[in-house]
Write a protein that holds these residues in place. Structure first.
Motif, short mmCIF file in Angstrom:
data_model
loop_
_atom_site.label_atom_id
_atom_site.label_comp_id
_atom_site.label_asym_id
_atom_site.label_seq_id
_atom_site.Cartn_x
_atom_site.Cartn_y
_atom_site.Cartn_z
N SER A 135 0.86 -1.19 0.00
CA SER A 135 0.00 0.00 0.00
C SER A 135 0.89 1.24 0.00
O SER A 135 1.91 1.29 0.70
CB SER A 135 -0.92 0.01 1.21
N TYR A 176 0.96 -1.52 -7.31
CA TYR A 176 0.84 -1.01 -5.94
C TYR A 176 -0.60 -0.56 -5.69
O TYR A 176 -1.29 -0.09 -6.61
CB TYR A 176 1.75 0.20 -5.74
N LYS A 177 -1.03 -0.67 -4.45
CA LYS A 177 -2.33 -0.12 -4.06
C LYS A 177 -2.10 1.29 -3.52
O LYS A 177 -1.70 1.47 -2.36
CB LYS A 177 -3.00 -1.00 -3.00
N VAL A 178 -2.32 2.29 -4.37
CA VAL A 178 -2.12 3.68 -3.96
C VAL A 178 -3.37 4.12 -3.20
O VAL A 178 -4.45 4.26 -3.79
CB VAL A 178 -1.87 4.58 -5.18
N VAL A 179 -3.24 4.32 -1.90
CA VAL A 179 -4.41 4.62 -1.06
C VAL A 179 -4.60 6.11 -0.83
O VAL A 179 -5.68 6.54 -0.39
CB VAL A 179 -4.31 3.90 0.30
N HIS A 228 0.86 2.73 -9.64
CA HIS A 228 -0.43 2.08 -9.90
C HIS A 228 -0.29 1.04 -11.01
O HIS A 228 -0.80 -0.08 -10.91
CB HIS A 228 -1.46 3.16 -10.27
N ARG A 288 -9.19 0.99 0.10
CA ARG A 288 -9.27 -0.07 -0.91
C ARG A 288 -8.38 0.25 -2.11
O ARG A 288 -8.17 -0.61 -2.98
CB ARG A 288 -10.71 -0.25 -1.37
N GLY A 289 -7.86 1.46 -2.18
CA GLY A 289 -7.02 1.88 -3.30
C GLY A 289 -7.75 2.86 -4.20
O GLY A 289 -8.95 2.74 -4.43
N CYS A 333 0.56 2.60 6.23
CA CYS A 333 0.86 2.18 4.86
C CYS A 333 2.20 1.45 4.85
O CYS A 333 2.97 1.51 5.81
CB CYS A 333 0.90 3.37 3.91
#
Length: 456
Positions: free
Chosen positions: A253, A275-278, A271, A291-292, A327
């Motif tokens: 994250s 990766y989950k960019v939050v 992205h 959730r991203g 994160c």
């Protein structure tokens, strides 16, 4: 993009040697780090002192001789200019500008020009020194330089910005040139700013001199891949750091501070890599979705609305809270002094990759080091921009231009090699990535100094 009285102008987001300026420049030169013109700030937040702290720690480990330390610590040249500009309402306003050239040992000075109301000499000094170490880390044959004008570009029209840029260029012309000092874009400047600088220099030189700046439009000798280069370098640094920590992008994250050419492009590339960019932020604040985020949609919204305000499918947060989110990866890509002694205890990221210059103070750095948090420092992780700037300078000088694939491939090779060199130094000296970067950079510059010798 900020509105400028109806005219769109894209602004990406947030002991010297003697020199006598020409009469046209109305310039004065500072007398070194104790000059009375310096805007003094508390020690932790003084960027030049932060740079000097890391320099001294690395020099102690290297056992660097005191004379060599003095040479490498002090800027080679500092120029302060005051120049008049005719404003749209008929007033004449005097602006103050700076250009600091930290080192010429490895080649011409190289570094950006920023337009901001809080620009001051110690900041420009620090940024110039960081450019020296940055160029050395990625083995680019430049020294460090930096410039700035004290102004608020968001309140200025396109015409005022152009006139100010051209007068500033004329004021510092005596120290610029493809083999002297090569500026580039920085905070609140862009390829149009570089076009104005190139044209002003060329008019005085009586010939088109494309290699005097980098970050230009493609049609004026710019390089493909330059706009994305710093953000791409951040992505590469993140990937290499994850390998070191045994982590994978798809399980990571990420929080990205900033949405401009570094943060926005960096977030988009992260992205794409899985990766989950939050969280992402801009000048108006930060957005968060555990959730991203749909990063391309976020960036499209910013392009259309010029702000993150009003974006849905997320929570809106103050800037300070964004840095403290839970994160795996935190990428501060905005400006200096974001992670400090005041908030470092609340930073939860396992890995910090610096996309901005100087986002972590020296005091906070020591806390993160003691905690075992890996920090990939600015002089390594945001060196993608100066690497491709070097490629642009080379292409301008030979008059032959590469494809974007070639630029990106060579950038990746340079960044991966630099990361591996720093990681070897980290393990050899049992230090943090930041101090390892300084050790590597300082050792390379000191070696050149010893080979060249002392003139006079």
């Amino acid at each position: 993009m900020f509105p400028h009285r109806g005219v769109p102008f894209d602004l990406p987001r947030p002991r010297s040697n003697a020199f006598t300026p020409s009469p046209m420049s109305q310039g004065t030169v500072s007398k070194g780090p104790n000059d009375a013109d310096v805007q003094h700030t508390p020690d932790e937040f003084n960027p030049f002192e932060a740079m000097a702290d890391r320099f001294d720690r690395a020099s102690d480990i290297l056992g660097l001789e005191e004379g060599v330390r003095e040479v490498l610590r002090a800027p080679d040249r500092e120029v302060i200019v005051s120049f008049p500009v005719l404003m749209d309402d008929g007033r004449v306003k005097v602006f103050k500008g700076y250009r600091v050239q930290h080192s010429f040992l490895r080649g011409p000075a190289k570094g950006g020009i920023r337009f901001a109301p809080d620009v001051h000499l110690d900041e420009v000094r620090a940024l110039a020194a960081w450019m020296t170490w940055k160029c050395s880390v990625v083995n680019v044959p430049f020294g460090g330089g930096k410039g700035g004008v004290v102004c608020d570009p968001r309140t200025m029209s396109r015409g005022e910005l152009e006139r100010m840029t051209r007068r500033y260029t004329t004021a510092i012309m005596d120290v610029l040139g493809p083999e002297r000092d090569v500026p580039a874009p920085d905070m609140n400047t862009n390829e149009q700013t570089m076009a104005w600088i190139m044209d002003t220099y060329s008019m005085h030189a009586r010939r088109s001199t494309t290699a005097v700046v980098t970050g230009k439009p493609l049609s004026l000798g710019g390089s493909r891949g330059r706009t994305e280069a710093t953000g791409r370098g951040v992505m590469i640094a993140c990937r290499e750091a994850l390998k070191t920590l045994g982590m994978r992008p798809e399980n990571t994250s990420a929080v990205v501070q900033g949405a401009g050419n570094v943060g926005g492009i960096g977030a988009q590339l992260l992205h794409r890599e899985g990766y989950k960019v939050v969280s992402i932020s801009d000048i108006s604040g930060a957005i968060y979705n555990e959730r991203g985020l749909d990063v391309p949609d976020v960036l499209s919204y910013i392009k259309q609305n010029r702000t993150l305000e009003g974006y849905t499918e997320c929570d809106h947060l103050p800037h300070a809270e964004q840095l403290e989110l839970e994160c795996d990866l935190l990428a501060p890509c905005a400006t200096e002094n974001q992670i400090t002694s005041k908030n470092v205890d609340r930073i939860q990221a396992k890995l910090i990759v610096e996309g901005a210059n100087g986002p972590t103070t020296a005091a906070a750095d020591k806390v993160l080091e003691e905690r075992g948090t890996m920090v990939v420092p600015d002089i390594l992780s945001n060196a993608g921009g100066v690497t491709v700037s070097y490629f642009e300078w080379v292409q301008d000088r030979m008059g032959y231009f590469w494809t974007e694939d070639i630029v990106n491939t060579r950038l990746e090779q340079s960044m991966v090699a630099a990361f591996n060199d720093v990681d070897k130094a980290r393990r050899k000296y049992d230090v943090s990535m930041r101090i390892a970067s300084y050790i590597l950079a300082i050792d390379r510059v000191a070696s050149v100094y010893r080979l060249r010798g002392l003139f006079g």
